[in-house]
Design a protein around this motif. Sequence first.
Motif, PDB file in Angstrom:
ATOM      1  N   LYS A 128     -15.715  62.124  -1.501  1.00  0.00           N
ATOM      2  CA  LYS A 128     -16.515  61.222  -0.666  1.00  0.00           C
ATOM      3  C   LYS A 128     -15.780  60.853   0.619  1.00  0.00           C
ATOM      4  CE  LYS A 128     -19.930  58.860  -3.348  1.00  0.00           C
ATOM      5  NZ  LYS A 128     -20.439  57.627  -3.907  1.00  0.00           N
ATOM      6  N   SER A 132     -17.551  55.546   3.183  1.00  0.00           N
ATOM      7  CA  SER A 132     -18.664  55.171   2.312  1.00  0.00           C
ATOM      8  C   SER A 132     -18.192  54.545   1.006  1.00  0.00           C
ATOM      9  CB  SER A 132     -19.513  56.418   2.014  1.00  0.00           C
ATOM     10  OG  SER A 132     -18.757  57.328   1.245  1.00  0.00           O
ATOM     11  N   LEU A 133     -16.890  54.357   0.862  1.00  0.00           N
ATOM     12  CA  LEU A 133     -16.356  53.823  -0.392  1.00  0.00           C
ATOM     13  C   LEU A 133     -16.479  52.301  -0.452  1.00  0.00           C
ATOM     14  CD1 LEU A 133     -13.008  55.782  -0.884  1.00  0.00           C
ATOM     15  CD2 LEU A 133     -15.259  56.267  -1.852  1.00  0.00           C
ATOM     16  N   SER A 134     -16.509  51.783  -1.695  1.00  0.00           N
ATOM     17  CA  SER A 134     -16.484  50.326  -1.884  1.00  0.00           C
ATOM     18  C   SER A 134     -15.069  49.819  -1.650  1.00  0.00           C
ATOM     19  CB  SER A 134     -16.923  49.988  -3.299  1.00  0.00           C
ATOM     20  OG  SER A 134     -15.914  50.402  -4.198  1.00  0.00           O
ATOM     21  N   LYS A 135     -14.960  48.510  -1.498  1.00  0.00           N
ATOM     22  CA  LYS A 135     -13.661  47.902  -1.214  1.00  0.00           C
ATOM     23  C   LYS A 135     -12.617  48.265  -2.271  1.00  0.00           C
ATOM     24  CE  LYS A 135     -11.133  44.745   1.090  1.00  0.00           C
ATOM     25  NZ  LYS A 135      -9.965  45.547   1.373  1.00  0.00           N
ATOM     26  N   GLY A 136     -13.054  48.258  -3.527  1.00  0.00           N
ATOM     27  CA  GLY A 136     -12.121  48.548  -4.622  1.00  0.00           C
ATOM     28  C   GLY A 136     -11.573  49.958  -4.529  1.00  0.00           C
ATOM     29  N   TYR A 137     -12.484  50.886  -4.234  1.00  0.00           N
ATOM     30  CA  TYR A 137     -12.043  52.276  -4.128  1.00  0.00           C
ATOM     31  C   TYR A 137     -11.136  52.485  -2.919  1.00  0.00           C
ATOM     32  CZ  TYR A 137     -14.738  54.293  -7.912  1.00  0.00           C
ATOM     33  OH  TYR A 137     -15.195  54.639  -9.139  1.00  0.00           O
ATOM     34  N   ARG A 138     -11.455  51.758  -1.867  1.00  0.00           N
ATOM     35  CA  ARG A 138     -10.584  51.887  -0.682  1.00  0.00           C
ATOM     36  C   ARG A 138      -9.177  51.412  -1.006  1.00  0.00           C
ATOM     37  NH1 ARG A 138     -13.799  50.365   4.833  1.00  0.00           N
ATOM     38  NH2 ARG A 138     -15.816  50.908   3.975  1.00  0.00           N
ATOM     39  N   GLN A 139      -9.139  50.275  -1.759  1.00  0.00           N
ATOM     40  CA  GLN A 139      -7.838  49.738  -2.131  1.00  0.00           C
ATOM     41  C   GLN A 139      -7.061  50.771  -2.948  1.00  0.00           C
ATOM     42  OE1 GLN A 139      -8.132  46.722  -0.854  1.00  0.00           O
ATOM     43  NE2 GLN A 139      -6.148  45.803  -1.256  1.00  0.00           N
ATOM     44  N   LEU A 163     -10.915  41.594  -3.315  1.00  0.00           N
ATOM     45  CA  LEU A 163     -11.540  42.324  -4.422  1.00  0.00           C
ATOM     46  C   LEU A 163     -12.256  41.349  -5.351  1.00  0.00           C
ATOM     47  CD1 LEU A 163      -8.712  44.842  -5.353  1.00  0.00           C
ATOM     48  CD2 LEU A 163     -10.676  45.171  -3.844  1.00  0.00           C
ATOM     49  N   ASP A 164     -13.239  41.862  -6.107  1.00  0.00           N
ATOM     50  CA  ASP A 164     -13.884  40.992  -7.085  1.00  0.00           C
ATOM     51  C   ASP A 164     -13.030  40.964  -8.350  1.00  0.00           C
ATOM     52  OD1 ASP A 164     -14.603  43.078  -8.859  1.00  0.00           O
ATOM     53  OD2 ASP A 164     -16.339  43.537  -7.611  1.00  0.00           O
ATOM     54  N   GLN A 167     -12.268  44.190 -10.180  1.00  0.00           N
ATOM     55  CA  GLN A 167     -11.425  45.112  -9.407  1.00  0.00           C
ATOM     56  C   GLN A 167      -9.991  44.615  -9.389  1.00  0.00           C
ATOM     57  OE1 GLN A 167     -13.623  44.779  -5.787  1.00  0.00           O
ATOM     58  NE2 GLN A 167     -14.751  46.689  -6.120  1.00  0.00           N
TER      59      GLN A 167
END
Lengths: 335, 522, 246
Positions: A128, A132-139, A163-164, A167
């Motif tokens: 990906k 387009s990644l979510s914050k968690g994936y970016r981290q 993060l939530d 995450q």
Amino acid sequence: MIEVRDLVKKYAGVTAVDRITFSVEKGEIVGFLGKNGAGKSTTMKMLSCYFPPTAGVARVAGFDCVTQSMEVRRRIGYMPESVPLYPDMRVEEYLTYRARLKGVPRRERAHAVNEVVSSTGLMDVRRKLIGSLSKGYRQRTGLAEAIVHKPELLILDEPTAGLDPGQIRQVRELIKELGKRTTLLLSTHILNEVELTATRILLIHRGRLVASGTPGSLVGGHQTARRYYLEVRGPGDAVNAALQAIPNVTGLSWSPAADWHGFKLESVPEFDLRAELAKTVVGNGWDLRELREEKMTLEDLFVQITRTDEAAPGGGVTQIRPAPVEPAPAAGGPA
Amino acid sequence: MTAPAPAAWSAQRRAGVATNVAIQLACLLAVLIGLNWISSRRYARWDLTAQAEYSLGDKTRQLLGRIGEGEAKYQVVVFYAPDEYGAWEAALRKTKDILEEYRTNSHGRIEYEVLSLYTGGREAVMDAVKRHKIRTEQFSPNDVLFKKGDTERIVNLSEFFQQDWSSAPQGQPPKLTAFNGEQIITSTLQALSQEKPIVIGFTAGHEESSPAKAGGEGYSIFARQILEKREGYEIRQIQIGGPEGVPKGVDLVLVAGPLRDFTESDVRNLKLYLNAGGRALFLLDAYPDRDGRKLVILNAFLAEWGIIAGHDLVIADADSALAVEIPGEGGTSLRTKDPTMFRPAKYENRHLITSKFDSDKEIHFVGACSVLIDPKQAPEGIKTTVLVYTNADTFATPLFPQVKTFVAGKCMDGPFGLAAAAEGKIKGNAGPETRIVVIGDSTALCDGIWGMKVARPDLVLNSIRWLANQEYIIGVDPKTPEDRSLVLTDSEDGYVFRVAVFFLPLIAIAFGGTMWLTRRSQ
Amino acid sequence: MTNLPALTKREFTAYFYSPMAYVIATGYLIFSGLSFYILLKDTRDANAMRNLLTFLGFIHTIFVPMVTMRLIAEERKTGTLEMLVTAPVSDVEIAVSKFLGALGFTVLMIAPTLLYTWIITRVGGRPDYGLVWASYIGLVCLTAAYISIGLFISSTTANQIIAAILTFVVLFTVYFLLGFFAGSVRGLPWKDTINWPEVVTYVHFSSHLESFGKGLVDTRDIVYFLSVVGLGLFLTVKSLESRRWR
């Protein structure tokens, strides 16, 4: 692994870091604790060779961060607070590119990328676009980037920021996992995060290192009073007077109630007064429903230090002085 | 932990770095300026154009190399006077381009400026007039001034090029058919650079065309303006029949259209002069003698050198004859072809004089006689060459039947020669090579023809240069500019617009769109 | 310089991942196409490149800033510059790779204009190919100088728009405006030892484009443009390093 001596950083007259000295041994997980703007990020940027200190020495793995910055940069993995990434690149593409920059040999590159992709749980998003990644994936991508070349030292600036809770837990576990392999310096302003992950804490405030040690020793070392909480049924004034009469009691606050009165007590730290307290209450024929010693938390310490400083702005906080024992400090314990 | 290392990074060192950067920048600037300084002096220049339009010939380079070492600067000023058709624009552009090459190749020794007389502003022109101390009365529009110190030469821009008006579309400027700017500029600069001028001796005493006589058959324009002013020769009128023979200091003898025959003593002296490596140019005509006397002695003298000048008149066919206007009654004029005015068909490229002439070269012959060679008659050591030929349809008619030298009353059919050269050393000549050129026409360069603006002096000039050992000037190539004009029809116009303004940008959009979509996809 | 290929590849390909680059390229091709069409109609000369080169030099003062504005300003803004300079790569490598990446993209952006020559042959013209090649060599040299200036300006700010505008102003000055100043600088100090009008003319970019347009490749012009590139890259490196003393 890290050796920092009298480190100073000034930006346009503002002292962001003021004569910090500490060292980190190989294998340690060190938590950098402090409020926002305390100087954590600045210190980390100096250690990662983003900019040099105004004065003082910072060494990583025996190399000077200014004069041997290339050697230092090869040995560290650094994730800045904002986790900057190229949104137009795919996860795998980005990691391969960074691995190449960080000198991972061509043959090992694919393997190294695969390893970090799976260990950071990026398998599903490897193709990906980062944008387009979510914050968690970016981290996680940021973390994967930091470790792709197997650094000797990992510097993570606020790795869980933004993060939530779910995450946060995942990232924290990841960090714990990483901590087993490398020396780790991470910063946070969330207290229980360091308590959960770090083996040692560096408490930084207004550019100065104000405390350092294991979470336990920190609290122990800075405990200036023992606190107790009692719930007693009896004539309030009389109970109050009797408790105050006990030797070594340095402070007392009474929240009167119709039935059970709540008392908060402080005493000198040297003696445990619980037996004495119980004896006094029961000896006077009053009912005792609860008696406990209130342990000081890291948070208490944190609040204590920062409040002290705010009371005396501009004053150096080189050591912690005991808080004045007053009869009715309302701030004692929001449990 | 070890003892603290000395502070690696302090405020002082920080200030030091800032100074260091400033010094680095200063050093870099110094290096770059130095580099540019050197590069502006030692450089290479590649001419990628198909015709090597800007490459100066070797001969010009040799001249510029010599000039480059000299002390004085050369200045070239073009007083450009644009005409309403824009006919001179292309020529001016080419002149400017080539002058820039002269400037570059001479390392700035040759400077030039172009003043536009009508559009350039009065002040600039007046300023230049003052700076170059120009006497305005001697200037005509489109004159080009060459100056070195106080010496100056003036050439008109019209001599730099040839145009073709006939093929130009209505309202469009004519096309350049030839550009010989380099040849003219180089020879003019050469003349300026010369310390001591080459002396041309015009013979007198045989009713020759005289450099001192203006108008009609006079040679004043060619001798004064071209030979003296532009090419830098020194002109003298000489008598050769005297006991002292050809005067000392004369570099070449020019016999321009004699109407009286030479005397025996003339010929004897001339022979002595030529045998010792002298140089001579004979311009002969079809009408040699009004009194009935022929140039018997002179022609016999030339025949000794293997060159046979005919007592005839060359009559051209319609293809090579030139059109002339004959004034008629009431201001009308008749445009017709004069068979005695024509262009030759072929030039001998193996001889230096005509080596750079192609068959389109504009040389005019007016009332010419034939000039042939007979190598058998030439003395040992002398080589003869015919330089110019007529075409096959041209013939020569004998004007004097009583002279039956080689064509007894019959016409001679073309192609035959119109000019010839002889060169070499005869036995006993320890000096330089003898050189002789005979051209069967002198009329084409007389003032009358100059007045009609159809004089084409290249053949005579090249002959003089060759005779005067100035081969390097002849070596300069005249250039024929290739026609690159392009007039679009309406449909072509639409095609160009569609492709350039719509289609090409569309490629970028399509490429971008595809890239964008593939990137978005997983 | 071992990281240069990887860095350059990244800088080059980054353009193709961004829709902005295609908008720039399309705009550029429309502008240059119009110039070409008008010139060809007007001059009726199959050697349109000689005149077009001057126009393209001007069009590049508008489009090159759009290409270079993002180079460092964007990374500074998003923070990726921090990642870049804390990786074991030298500042020189960063500057050079960004320069090469932008140059590569710009050359690709110019490439379709080579088809103009093909168009001319399609409508019966006979262009001088030597002149075309010389012109493109000149155009690439000029563009390289433009890019190094744009790169340096991009390195001084985190705002791409400011970088673009500032770059345009500088390029417009050195390409176009300086021509007007050449006559008015006689009064500068040391006028006896320095021929200021000549210096200004020398610095003026247009004066170094002239020969290329005629079909001449001159080392003096190439040396000048390369000097500008060198200066631009040096300043960029120093600007990247300046985080060390600011």
